[in-house]
Every structure is written in C-alpha cells, then in structure tokens.
Design an enzyme around this catalytic site. Structure first.
Site, PDB file in Angstrom:
ATOM      1  N   CYS A   1      37.473 101.302 -18.235  1.00 35.85           N
ATOM      2  CA  CYS A   1      38.307 102.202 -17.806  1.00 35.85           C
ATOM      3  C   CYS A   1      38.027 102.494 -16.108  1.00 35.85           C
ATOM      4  O   CYS A   1      38.901 103.072 -15.566  1.00 35.85           O
ATOM      5  CB  CYS A   1      38.033 103.522 -18.319  1.00 35.85           C
ATOM      6  SG  CYS A   1      38.060 103.639 -20.090  1.00 35.85           S
TER       7      CYS A   1
ATOM      8  N   HIS B   1      40.003 109.483 -13.731  1.00 31.73           N
ATOM      9  CA  HIS B   1      40.183 109.001 -14.684  1.00 31.73           C
ATOM     10  C   HIS B   1      40.535 109.880 -15.912  1.00 31.73           C
ATOM     11  O   HIS B   1      39.852 110.675 -16.063  1.00 31.73           O
ATOM     12  CB  HIS B   1      39.028 108.156 -15.399  1.00 31.73           C
ATOM     13  CG  HIS B   1      39.057 107.376 -16.688  1.00 31.73           C
ATOM     14  ND1 HIS B   1      40.334 106.736 -16.986  1.00 31.73           N
ATOM     15  CD2 HIS B   1      38.243 107.478 -17.821  1.00 31.73           C
ATOM     16  CE1 HIS B   1      40.241 106.321 -18.322  1.00 31.73           C
ATOM     17  NE2 HIS B   1      38.746 106.772 -18.607  1.00 31.73           N
TER      18      HIS B   1
ATOM     19  N   ASN C   1      44.064 108.462 -23.024  1.00 33.27           N
ATOM     20  CA  ASN C   1      43.312 107.763 -22.251  1.00 33.27           C
ATOM     21  C   ASN C   1      43.918 106.381 -22.234  1.00 33.27           C
ATOM     22  O   ASN C   1      43.677 105.567 -23.029  1.00 33.27           O
ATOM     23  CB  ASN C   1      41.908 107.564 -22.743  1.00 33.27           C
ATOM     24  CG  ASN C   1      40.914 106.665 -21.949  1.00 33.27           C
ATOM     25  OD1 ASN C   1      41.077 106.067 -21.097  1.00 33.27           O
ATOM     26  ND2 ASN C   1      39.588 106.901 -22.167  1.00 33.27           N
TER      27      ASN C   1
HETATM   28  N1  ACO Z   1      39.646 115.515 -35.983  1.00 32.55           N
HETATM   29  C1  ACO Z   1      39.187 116.276 -36.552  1.00 32.55           C
HETATM   30  N2  ACO Z   1      37.707 116.179 -36.538  1.00 32.55           N
HETATM   31  C2  ACO Z   1      37.099 115.126 -35.768  1.00 32.55           C
HETATM   32  C3  ACO Z   1      37.814 114.295 -35.319  1.00 32.55           C
HETATM   33  C4  ACO Z   1      39.133 114.581 -35.253  1.00 32.55           C
HETATM   34  N3  ACO Z   1      39.994 113.343 -34.522  1.00 32.55           N
HETATM   35  N4  ACO Z   1      36.941 113.368 -34.725  1.00 32.55           N
HETATM   36  C5  ACO Z   1      35.707 113.742 -34.937  1.00 32.55           C
HETATM   37  N5  ACO Z   1      35.810 115.001 -35.928  1.00 32.55           N
HETATM   38  C6  ACO Z   1      34.753 115.746 -36.490  1.00 32.55           C
HETATM   39  C7  ACO Z   1      33.549 115.003 -36.656  1.00 32.55           C
HETATM   40  O1  ACO Z   1      33.523 114.025 -37.893  1.00 32.55           O
HETATM   41  C8  ACO Z   1      32.332 115.925 -36.685  1.00 32.55           C
HETATM   42  O2  ACO Z   1      32.384 116.341 -37.891  1.00 32.55           O
HETATM   43  P1  ACO Z   1      30.918 116.882 -38.609  1.00 32.55           P
HETATM   44  O3  ACO Z   1      30.468 118.017 -37.944  1.00 32.55           O
HETATM   45  O4  ACO Z   1      31.407 117.565 -40.221  1.00 32.55           O
HETATM   46  O5  ACO Z   1      30.214 115.785 -38.640  1.00 32.55           O
HETATM   47  C9  ACO Z   1      32.956 116.930 -35.787  1.00 32.55           C
HETATM   48  O6  ACO Z   1      34.223 116.750 -35.702  1.00 32.55           O
HETATM   49  C10 ACO Z   1      32.403 116.901 -34.357  1.00 32.55           C
HETATM   50  O7  ACO Z   1      32.223 115.674 -33.875  1.00 32.55           O
HETATM   51  P2  ACO Z   1      32.003 115.220 -32.617  1.00 32.55           P
HETATM   52  O8  ACO Z   1      31.941 113.795 -32.520  1.00 32.55           O
HETATM   53  O9  ACO Z   1      30.200 115.764 -32.372  1.00 32.55           O
HETATM   54  O10 ACO Z   1      32.687 115.961 -31.667  1.00 32.55           O
HETATM   55  P3  ACO Z   1      32.508 116.301 -30.107  1.00 32.55           P
HETATM   56  O11 ACO Z   1      32.742 117.762 -29.868  1.00 32.55           O
HETATM   57  O12 ACO Z   1      31.387 115.410 -29.453  1.00 32.55           O
HETATM   58  O13 ACO Z   1      34.049 115.716 -29.602  1.00 32.55           O
HETATM   59  C11 ACO Z   1      34.768 113.799 -28.468  1.00 32.55           C
HETATM   60  C12 ACO Z   1      34.272 114.280 -29.812  1.00 32.55           C
HETATM   61  C13 ACO Z   1      36.234 114.385 -28.244  1.00 32.55           C
HETATM   62  C14 ACO Z   1      35.082 112.299 -28.698  1.00 32.55           C
HETATM   63  C15 ACO Z   1      33.984 113.702 -27.276  1.00 32.55           C
HETATM   64  O14 ACO Z   1      32.411 113.532 -27.740  1.00 32.55           O
HETATM   65  C16 ACO Z   1      34.280 113.021 -26.075  1.00 32.55           C
HETATM   66  O15 ACO Z   1      35.463 113.457 -25.692  1.00 32.55           O
HETATM   67  N6  ACO Z   1      33.556 112.153 -25.590  1.00 32.55           N
HETATM   68  C17 ACO Z   1      33.818 111.206 -24.544  1.00 32.55           C
HETATM   69  C18 ACO Z   1      34.493 110.023 -24.948  1.00 32.55           C
HETATM   70  C19 ACO Z   1      35.612 109.639 -24.426  1.00 32.55           C
HETATM   71  O16 ACO Z   1      36.120 110.365 -23.268  1.00 32.55           O
HETATM   72  N7  ACO Z   1      35.757 108.265 -24.639  1.00 32.55           N
HETATM   73  C20 ACO Z   1      36.612 107.547 -23.918  1.00 32.55           C
HETATM   74  C21 ACO Z   1      36.439 106.316 -23.585  1.00 32.55           C
HETATM   75  S1  ACO Z   1      35.262 106.238 -22.365  1.00 32.55           S
HETATM   76  C22 ACO Z   1      35.834 106.907 -21.136  1.00 32.55           C
HETATM   77  O17 ACO Z   1      37.012 106.561 -20.838  1.00 32.55           O
HETATM   78  C23 ACO Z   1      35.132 107.606 -20.141  1.00 32.55           C
END
Ligand code: ACO
Length: 319
Positions: free
Chosen positions: A112, A246, A276
């Site tokens: 990215c 980004h 993204n």
């Molecule tokens: N829909 C519904 N529920 C979901 C989904 C979904 N799409 N995805 C995960 N869950 C559930 C999980 O299973 C978990 O359930 P549980 O508590 O019963 O186990 C719950 O939601 C919480 O999951 P987390 O992964 O802890 O959720 P979080 O609040 O951390 O959000 C997210 C996840 C959105 C991916 C966040 O961590 C994030 O944005 N991280 C940055 C990742 C990113 O931007 N990556 C892009 C590539 S890197 C870059 O470009 C920077």
C-alpha cells in the site's frame, strides 16, 4: 530543481459492489463494515481490467491533463502488488499499451506504500537530472488476491489505478519524501508465495492479516511520518492545505488528521466508495480532489501510506 506534478488521472472498474451485496456472500453487514472501516462500497475489476489495463486508462488521462504525449516520457514506474504477470513487469506492459519503447520501465512492490515509494524514486531521478518527465502509476487488482470466504479481510479491499506525470521544474514541487520499512512485521500482513512451485495447498495466495496489529501499527507509524515530514521542512501543522492519506480505514485516517490538528474537511476521503486499493489509493484520491477543484495550484499537500512489510512513508508537496 524540484519535481512537480503536472498531470493526474485515474480509473475505477465498472462493477461496484455494496456492503449489502457482500453481506449476501459472507456473514457480515453494512453496519459492521461501515462502523469499523468507513467503507460503503468498492469497485471490483473484471478479468480484462488488469493492473496494466487500468494503469493505461489512468495514464492516458494524466497525459492529457499534462498536455503531453506518451513519447514525451523518459521513464515509467508502476507501483503494484498485483501485477498482470510474473514477468514482464507491469510497467513494460503499460509501456507497450502506450505504444512507446526504449525508455526504462519498472515495477515497485511496496504494497500500500507503493505509490509513495515510486514517487520518491521518481523525485530522485528528476532532482539529479537523470530524467525529465516520468509517469508514476499505482495500479491494483487486490480483489484477485482476496479470500471471498474470509469476512475479516474480503470487506476491506477494492481495485483501481491512479497516475501522475512528474516533471523537473525550478518552481517548488515535492519538498521531501520519507520512507520506512520494518520487516519484523512480516507476519501481520502478507500474501503467501504466488510461485506455483512454492505455493502450499494449505495456504492459498490470499491476503492474510492480523487486523488489530495492523491498525495499531498504522496509527503510530503514520502519525510519526507526517510529523517527520513537517519537521524536516520546518513547517507548522497549519501549513498543510490537504492531507491525502492511504485509504485503508476511516478510523486510521481520522487519527492522522487529529495528530495534524487538521479538520476532516481538509482531508481527501475516498475509502467510503473505493475501499482499500493499496498502491492505487493515494493517486486515486489525489486525482479526484484535483479534478473536482478542491486542490488548487500552490497549495501544500501531505501524502502518506502504510502497507504490508510493514512499509510506510510520506511526501510533502507544493502542488
Ligand atoms: N463482519 C462482521 N463481523 C466481523 C467481520 C465482518 N466483516 N470481520 C470480523 N468480524 C468479527 C470477528 O469475527 C470478531 O468476532 P468475535 O469477537 O466473535 O471473535 C469481531 O468481529 C471483532 O473482530 P476484530 O478483528 O477484533 O475487529 P476490529 O474491531 O479489530 O476491526 C478491522 C477489524 C476493521 C479489520 C480493523 O482491525 C482494522 O481496520 N484494521 C486495520 C486493517 C487494515 O486497514 N488493513 C488493510 C491493509 S493494511 C493497510 O492498508 C494499512
């Protein structure tokens, strides 16, 4: 000698997929996706809309905006993690689509942060006088490396391409670029080997991610790198007219804006409609804000990005 952006362009695939449509494929909801990420929809490429195809469409628009022909280019740099082929590189395929030859054409694989790295490389060539006019492209088909059965990653990504033409000038352009990497973070965000001879049946070549770790690291690294850019140029936070971040997650973007004490109406946001798009996200956002008239000549822009590696960086630019 400065490196100035003299034209921008972009391309988005025709197919748009909303969160509600995704919720028919995996156990998720518009509410969950939007609250956590700010994403409402994404563009998804067809088989023909490869990185070189989309990069070509974006490049034609950037060339037209710069009032140049492809034959005016000295070099092509493409930032992509999703090339059309293992070889030749995507920049060569783009060169062929542009109907030119002989000039150097190469890819940069920096996830990215690819566009920021590519812009920085172009800036070095121009400031040393080794090249005069360079096409810099970010193009990605991330949805081709997305596991559509994994709800924790498939809701995050989209496809597209953005391009800029940069040229040497005595007038200010890129003031500085700042690049970083930390390979110790390799297991937090990766795509397993794409090489048929090394691919493992139990680990297909889809994006794997530790979401929380990525989030934590991104907020800190991006806050630090924008501060570094301002400090290097002895500029206060108030000098920034536009933040072009980004587009991974609205919460990460908001955190960086807060660090800069910048109101959100000075931040270009496309993540709601593009999701993204990795190396394409910053040039896509830049082109949108240039074309709709928000970004004006003479304004100061701060670009930043972070991706798998981790790799991250910024560019401070007088547009
Ligand atoms: N829909 C519904 N529920 C979901 C989904 C979904 N799409 N995805 C995960 N869950 C559930 C999980 O299973 C978990 O359930 P549980 O508590 O019963 O186990 C719950 O939601 C919480 O999951 P987390 O992964 O802890 O959720 P979080 O609040 O951390 O959000 C997210 C996840 C959105 C991916 C966040 O961590 C994030 O944005 N991280 C940055 C990742 C990113 O931007 N990556 C892009 C590539 S890197 C870059 O470009 C920077």
């Amino acid at each position: 000698m400065y490196t100035r952006i003299i034209g921008t362009g972009s391309y988005l695939p025709k197919q748009i997929v909303s969160n509600d449509e995704l919720a028919k494929r995996v156990d998720t909801s518009d509410e969950w996706i939007f609250t956590r990420t700010g994403i409402r929809s994404r563009h998804i490429a067809s088989g023909e809309e490869t990185s070189s195809y989309m990069g070509h469409q974006a490049s034609l628009k950037a060339l037209a905006a710069a009032e140049l022909q492809a034959s005016d280019l000295d070099m092509i740099i493409v930032a992509t993690t999703t090339p059309d082929k293992g070889l030749p590189n995507t920049a060569c395929l783009l060169q062929e689509r542009l109907g030119i030859s002989a000039i150097p054409a190469f890819d940069i694989t920096v996830a990215c942060a690819g566009f920021i790295y590519a812009l920085s490389v172009a800036d070095q060539f121009i400031r040393t006088g080794s090249a005069k006019t360079i096409l810099v492209v970010g193009a990605e088909v991330l949805t081709a490396v997305t596991d559509w059965s994994d709800r924790s990653t498939c809701v995050l990504f989209g496809d597209g391409a953005g391009a800029v033409i940069v040229q040497g000038s005595e007038k200010p352009g890129i003031l500085s670029t700042h690049l970083h990497a930390d390979g110790r973070q390799k297991d937090n965000l990766y795509i397993p080997s794409p090489l048929p001879g090394q691919a493992r049946a139990d680990e297909p070549s889809y994006i794997r991610m530790q979401g929380r770790e990525v989030f934590r690291f991104a907020v800190k690294a991006l806050g630090d790198v924008v501060e570094e850019a301002l400090k290097a140029n002895h500029l206060p936070q108030s000098a920034i007219d536009w933040l072009i971040p980004h587009q991974a997650n609205l919460r990460i973007i908001t955190a960086t804006a807060e660090k800069l004490q910048l109101s959100m109406d000075k931040v270009v946001v496309t993540v709601d409609r593009h999701a993204n798009t990795s190396a394409a996200s910053v040039p896509l956002a830049l082109d949108e804000a240039v074309r709709d008239g928000r970004i004006q000549r003479g304004q100061t822009l701060l670009l930043e990005a972070i991706g798998g590696g981790f790799v991250w960086g910024s560019a401070l630019i007088v547009y």
